[in-house]
Design a protein around this motif. Structure first.
Motif, PDB file in Angstrom:
ATOM      1  N   LEU A   1       4.226  -1.822 -10.517  1.00 39.56           N
ATOM      2  CA  LEU A   1       3.923  -0.396 -10.590  1.00 39.56           C
ATOM      3  C   LEU A   1       4.275   0.181 -11.960  1.00 39.56           C
ATOM      4  CD1 LEU A   1       5.162   0.704  -7.049  1.00 39.56           C
ATOM      5  CD2 LEU A   1       2.785   0.567  -7.839  1.00 39.56           C
ATOM      6  N   ASN A   2       5.396  -0.260 -12.511  1.00 38.12           N
ATOM      7  CA  ASN A   2       5.778   0.217 -13.841  1.00 38.12           C
ATOM      8  C   ASN A   2       4.720  -0.160 -14.881  1.00 38.12           C
ATOM      9  OD1 ASN A   2       8.101   1.011 -12.562  1.00 38.12           O
ATOM     10  ND2 ASN A   2       9.498  -0.194 -13.813  1.00 38.12           N
ATOM     11  N   LEU A   3       4.227  -1.397 -14.782  1.00 35.85           N
ATOM     12  CA  LEU A   3       3.207  -1.852 -15.726  1.00 35.85           C
ATOM     13  C   LEU A   3       1.869  -1.171 -15.470  1.00 35.85           C
ATOM     14  CD1 LEU A   3       4.004  -5.685 -15.743  1.00 35.85           C
ATOM     15  CD2 LEU A   3       4.437  -4.059 -17.603  1.00 35.85           C
ATOM     16  N   ALA A   4       1.514  -1.016 -14.203  1.00 41.13           N
ATOM     17  CA  ALA A   4       0.212  -0.452 -13.852  1.00 41.13           C
ATOM     18  C   ALA A   4       0.074   1.001 -14.286  1.00 41.13           C
ATOM     19  CB  ALA A   4      -0.010  -0.567 -12.340  1.00 41.13           C
ATOM     20  N   MET A   5       1.184   1.745 -14.234  1.00 44.21           N
ATOM     21  CA  MET A   5       1.113   3.184 -14.524  1.00 44.21           C
ATOM     22  C   MET A   5       1.872   3.581 -15.782  1.00 44.21           C
ATOM     23  SD  MET A   5       1.276   4.881 -10.747  1.00 44.21           S
ATOM     24  CE  MET A   5       1.102   3.772  -9.350  1.00 44.21           C
ATOM     25  N   ASP A   6       2.447   2.579 -16.465  1.00 46.71           N
ATOM     26  CA  ASP A   6       3.220   2.849 -17.678  1.00 46.71           C
ATOM     27  C   ASP A   6       4.254   3.938 -17.414  1.00 46.71           C
ATOM     28  OD1 ASP A   6       4.016   2.535 -20.301  1.00 46.71           O
ATOM     29  OD2 ASP A   6       2.558   3.977 -21.092  1.00 46.71           O
ATOM     30  N   TYR A   7       5.064   3.706 -16.377  1.00 47.55           N
ATOM     31  CA  TYR A   7       6.010   4.707 -15.889  1.00 47.55           C
ATOM     32  C   TYR A   7       7.240   3.982 -15.365  1.00 47.55           C
ATOM     33  CZ  TYR A   7       7.180   9.238 -13.678  1.00 47.55           C
ATOM     34  OH  TYR A   7       7.760  10.436 -13.322  1.00 47.55           O
ATOM     35  N   SER A   8       8.401   4.586 -15.515  1.00 48.90           N
ATOM     36  CA  SER A   8       9.648   3.906 -15.140  1.00 48.90           C
ATOM     37  C   SER A   8      10.075   4.235 -13.710  1.00 48.90           C
ATOM     38  CB  SER A   8      10.767   4.282 -16.123  1.00 48.90           C
ATOM     39  OG  SER A   8      10.441   3.841 -17.420  1.00 48.90           O
ATOM     40  N   PHE A   9       9.380   3.656 -12.749  1.00 46.52           N
ATOM     41  CA  PHE A   9       9.769   3.838 -11.350  1.00 46.52           C
ATOM     42  C   PHE A   9      11.073   3.086 -11.064  1.00 46.52           C
ATOM     43  CE2 PHE A   9       5.076   4.229 -11.082  1.00 46.52           C
ATOM     44  CZ  PHE A   9       5.006   5.505 -10.536  1.00 46.52           C
ATOM     45  N   ASN A  10      11.826   3.612 -10.121  1.00 39.49           N
ATOM     46  CA  ASN A  10      13.054   2.970  -9.663  1.00 39.49           C
ATOM     47  C   ASN A  10      13.000   2.905  -8.137  1.00 39.49           C
ATOM     48  OD1 ASN A  10      15.693   1.984  -9.397  1.00 39.49           O
ATOM     49  ND2 ASN A  10      16.573   4.041  -9.394  1.00 39.49           N
TER      50      ASN A  10
ATOM     51  N   LEU B   1       0.834  -1.207   0.000  1.00 40.20           N
ATOM     52  CA  LEU B   1       0.000   0.000   0.000  1.00 40.20           C
ATOM     53  C   LEU B   1       0.867   1.254   0.000  1.00 40.20           C
ATOM     54  CD1 LEU B   1      -3.069   0.642   0.155  1.00 40.20           C
ATOM     55  CD2 LEU B   1      -2.760   0.928   2.620  1.00 40.20           C
ATOM     56  N   PHE B   2       1.900   1.256   0.835  1.00 39.59           N
ATOM     57  CA  PHE B   2       2.796   2.415   0.911  1.00 39.59           C
ATOM     58  C   PHE B   2       3.464   2.682  -0.437  1.00 39.59           C
ATOM     59  CE2 PHE B   2       3.888   2.103   5.750  1.00 39.59           C
ATOM     60  CZ  PHE B   2       2.559   2.346   6.054  1.00 39.59           C
ATOM     61  N   LEU B   3       3.966   1.629  -1.053  1.00 42.22           N
ATOM     62  CA  LEU B   3       4.647   1.790  -2.337  1.00 42.22           C
ATOM     63  C   LEU B   3       3.681   2.255  -3.423  1.00 42.22           C
ATOM     64  CD1 LEU B   3       6.968  -1.332  -2.194  1.00 42.22           C
ATOM     65  CD2 LEU B   3       7.741   1.048  -2.336  1.00 42.22           C
ATOM     66  N   LEU B   4       2.455   1.747  -3.405  1.00 40.91           N
ATOM     67  CA  LEU B   4       1.455   2.161  -4.390  1.00 40.91           C
ATOM     68  C   LEU B   4       1.158   3.650  -4.274  1.00 40.91           C
ATOM     69  CD1 LEU B   4      -0.722   1.675  -6.537  1.00 40.91           C
ATOM     70  CD2 LEU B   4      -2.271   0.978  -4.680  1.00 40.91           C
ATOM     71  N   TYR B   5       0.861   4.107  -3.053  1.00 41.46           N
ATOM     72  CA  TYR B   5       0.534   5.513  -2.856  1.00 41.46           C
ATOM     73  C   TYR B   5       1.741   6.414  -3.108  1.00 41.46           C
ATOM     74  CZ  TYR B   5      -4.223   4.881  -1.179  1.00 41.46           C
ATOM     75  OH  TYR B   5      -5.568   4.605  -1.101  1.00 41.46           O
ATOM     76  N   ALA B   6       2.912   5.954  -2.691  1.00 43.46           N
ATOM     77  CA  ALA B   6       4.130   6.738  -2.944  1.00 43.46           C
ATOM     78  C   ALA B   6       4.369   6.866  -4.446  1.00 43.46           C
ATOM     79  CB  ALA B   6       5.333   6.080  -2.272  1.00 43.46           C
TER      80      ALA B   6
ATOM     81  N   ARG C   1      11.171  -8.181   1.928  1.00 39.05           N
ATOM     82  CA  ARG C   1      12.150  -8.952   1.155  1.00 39.05           C
ATOM     83  C   ARG C   1      12.411  -8.324  -0.209  1.00 39.05           C
ATOM     84  NH1 ARG C   1       9.369 -14.666   1.086  1.00 39.05           N
ATOM     85  NH2 ARG C   1       7.624 -13.265   0.602  1.00 39.05           N
ATOM     86  N   ASP C   2      13.611  -8.533  -0.696  1.00 43.77           N
ATOM     87  CA  ASP C   2      14.018  -7.988  -1.986  1.00 43.77           C
ATOM     88  C   ASP C   2      13.137  -8.505  -3.115  1.00 43.77           C
ATOM     89  OD1 ASP C   2      15.999  -6.449  -3.597  1.00 43.77           O
ATOM     90  OD2 ASP C   2      16.462  -8.426  -4.420  1.00 43.77           O
ATOM     91  N   VAL C   3      12.746  -9.771  -3.051  1.00 40.42           N
ATOM     92  CA  VAL C   3      11.926 -10.352  -4.109  1.00 40.42           C
ATOM     93  C   VAL C   3      10.575  -9.642  -4.209  1.00 40.42           C
ATOM     94  CG1 VAL C   3      10.964 -12.177  -2.619  1.00 40.42           C
ATOM     95  CG2 VAL C   3      11.067 -12.516  -5.103  1.00 40.42           C
ATOM     96  N   PHE C   4      10.031  -9.244  -3.067  1.00 43.07           N
ATOM     97  CA  PHE C   4       8.766  -8.491  -3.083  1.00 43.07           C
ATOM     98  C   PHE C   4       8.957  -7.113  -3.693  1.00 43.07           C
ATOM     99  CE2 PHE C   4       6.469  -5.047  -0.937  1.00 43.07           C
ATOM    100  CZ  PHE C   4       5.229  -5.246  -1.505  1.00 43.07           C
ATOM    101  N   ILE C   5      10.004  -6.413  -3.271  1.00 45.40           N
ATOM    102  CA  ILE C   5      10.252  -5.064  -3.789  1.00 45.40           C
ATOM    103  C   ILE C   5      10.437  -5.087  -5.302  1.00 45.40           C
ATOM    104  CG2 ILE C   5      11.815  -3.082  -3.758  1.00 45.40           C
ATOM    105  CD1 ILE C   5      10.133  -3.335  -1.230  1.00 45.40           C
ATOM    106  N   LYS C   6      11.214  -6.046  -5.786  1.00 48.24           N
ATOM    107  CA  LYS C   6      11.442  -6.142  -7.236  1.00 48.24           C
ATOM    108  C   LYS C   6      10.138  -6.430  -7.977  1.00 48.24           C
ATOM    109  CE  LYS C   6      16.354  -7.312  -7.711  1.00 48.24           C
ATOM    110  NZ  LYS C   6      16.829  -6.798  -6.447  1.00 48.24           N
ATOM    111  N   SER C   7       9.322  -7.303  -7.415  1.00 45.75           N
ATOM    112  CA  SER C   7       8.050  -7.622  -8.074  1.00 45.75           C
ATOM    113  C   SER C   7       7.117  -6.414  -8.047  1.00 45.75           C
ATOM    114  CB  SER C   7       7.378  -8.822  -7.402  1.00 45.75           C
ATOM    115  OG  SER C   7       6.935  -8.498  -6.091  1.00 45.75           O
ATOM    116  N   MET C   8       7.146  -5.665  -6.958  1.00 40.89           N
ATOM    117  CA  MET C   8       6.297  -4.479  -6.836  1.00 40.89           C
ATOM    118  C   MET C   8       6.755  -3.400  -7.816  1.00 40.89           C
ATOM    119  SD  MET C   8       3.620  -3.660  -5.062  1.00 40.89           S
ATOM    120  CE  MET C   8       2.627  -2.213  -4.703  1.00 40.89           C
ATOM    121  N   ASN C   9       8.061  -3.297  -8.006  1.00 45.43           N
ATOM    122  CA  ASN C   9       8.602  -2.327  -8.965  1.00 45.43           C
ATOM    123  C   ASN C   9       8.080  -2.622 -10.367  1.00 45.43           C
ATOM    124  OD1 ASN C   9      11.904  -0.765  -9.031  1.00 45.43           O
ATOM    125  ND2 ASN C   9      10.143  -0.382 -10.312  1.00 45.43           N
ATOM    126  N   VAL C  10       8.114  -3.890 -10.751  1.00 48.11           N
ATOM    127  CA  VAL C  10       7.604  -4.284 -12.072  1.00 48.11           C
ATOM    128  C   VAL C  10       6.106  -4.001 -12.166  1.00 48.11           C
ATOM    129  CG1 VAL C  10       7.188  -6.230 -13.608  1.00 48.11           C
ATOM    130  CG2 VAL C  10       9.382  -6.027 -12.446  1.00 48.11           C
TER     131      VAL C  10
END
Length: 224
Positions: free
Chosen positions: A151-160, A107-112, A140-149
């Motif tokens: 969010l990028n797909l959901a918003m068509d934006y290159s988050f890092n 939730l935090f990452l989505l809103y951020a 965990r790193d695996v969660f963060i990496k999956s969330m990064n992908v």
């Protein structure tokens, strides 16, 4: 505390609670990006240690960083855990403590990310760590990496999404704070206690992890 070292026009959003880890990340970000290029996003989600919100506000103002407070307390109505229930006893339940809040970091990452995109910012910094992480699966790193992908797909934006503490022990996090010139600042001004005790209860898992890490790092520092 006065920190200035602007580095170009890159900008970052830091998920900021007012605790040790996120404050370390915030100070590191200020030194990398410059205070005027860093924004802090803080979440009010019904946490029993709401004093951390006061600490976060004070630190952000002291460091000269713009802070946004987002209310996600609706989560309190749909999940139960000891971090949001003042009457619950904090305890370990199997491999995961009952302070784990389902979906919190997602939730935090989505809103951020929603906020960051609106500001034209791609870099999102969070202080999650899978070395000393209390058994929380969303650190965990695996969660963060999956969330990064996602969010990028959901918003068509290159988050890092950046996680500078991911593989650090708590002692190493204190070491990083020291290297940033902020050891005493973080010891004095951050709040970590799950019970909401200003100087720490010394008994909850968060206090124990913090103090054990500090003791370990100071012992190493004296030995050098």
């Amino acid at each position: 505390m006065n920190i200035t070292n602007p580095n170009g026009n890159r900008k970052a959003v830091v998920i900021f609670s007012g605790g040790q880890d996120s404050t370390t990340c915030l100070i590191q970000a200020i030194q990398e990006y410059g205070a005027e290029n860093v924004e802090a996003v803080t979440f009010q989600y019904g946490q029993r240690h709401a004093i951390e919100l006061e600490k976060a506000q004070w630190i952000a103002k002291d460091l000269g960083v713009k802070q946004i407070l987002i209310d996600t307390s609706v989560i309190k109505a749909i999940t139960q855990n000891a971090l949001m229930d003042k009457n619950a006893t904090i305890e370990q339940q199997g491999s995961t403590p009952n302070t784990f809040v389902d979906g919190r970091n997602a939730l935090f990452l989505l809103y951020a990310a929603i906020y960051a995109k609106g500001q034209g910012i791609t870099d999102i910094i969070t202080g999650v760590c899978e070395t000393d992480f209390s058994g929380y699966p969303d650190c965990r790193d695996v969660f963060i990496k999956s969330m990064n992908v996602t969010l990028n797909l959901a918003m068509d934006y290159s988050f890092n999404i950046k996680t500078p503490l991911m593989y650090l022990t708590k002692a190493h996090t204190w070491q990083l704070a020291d290297e940033l010139g902020a050891l005493d600042y973080i010891r004095q001004h951050t709040h970590t206690c799950y019970m909401g005790v200003e100087k720490g209860c010394g008994e909850c898992p968060s206090c124990i992890l913090r103090e054990n890490g500090l003791t370990e790092y100071l012992a190493i520092k004296r030995a050098v």
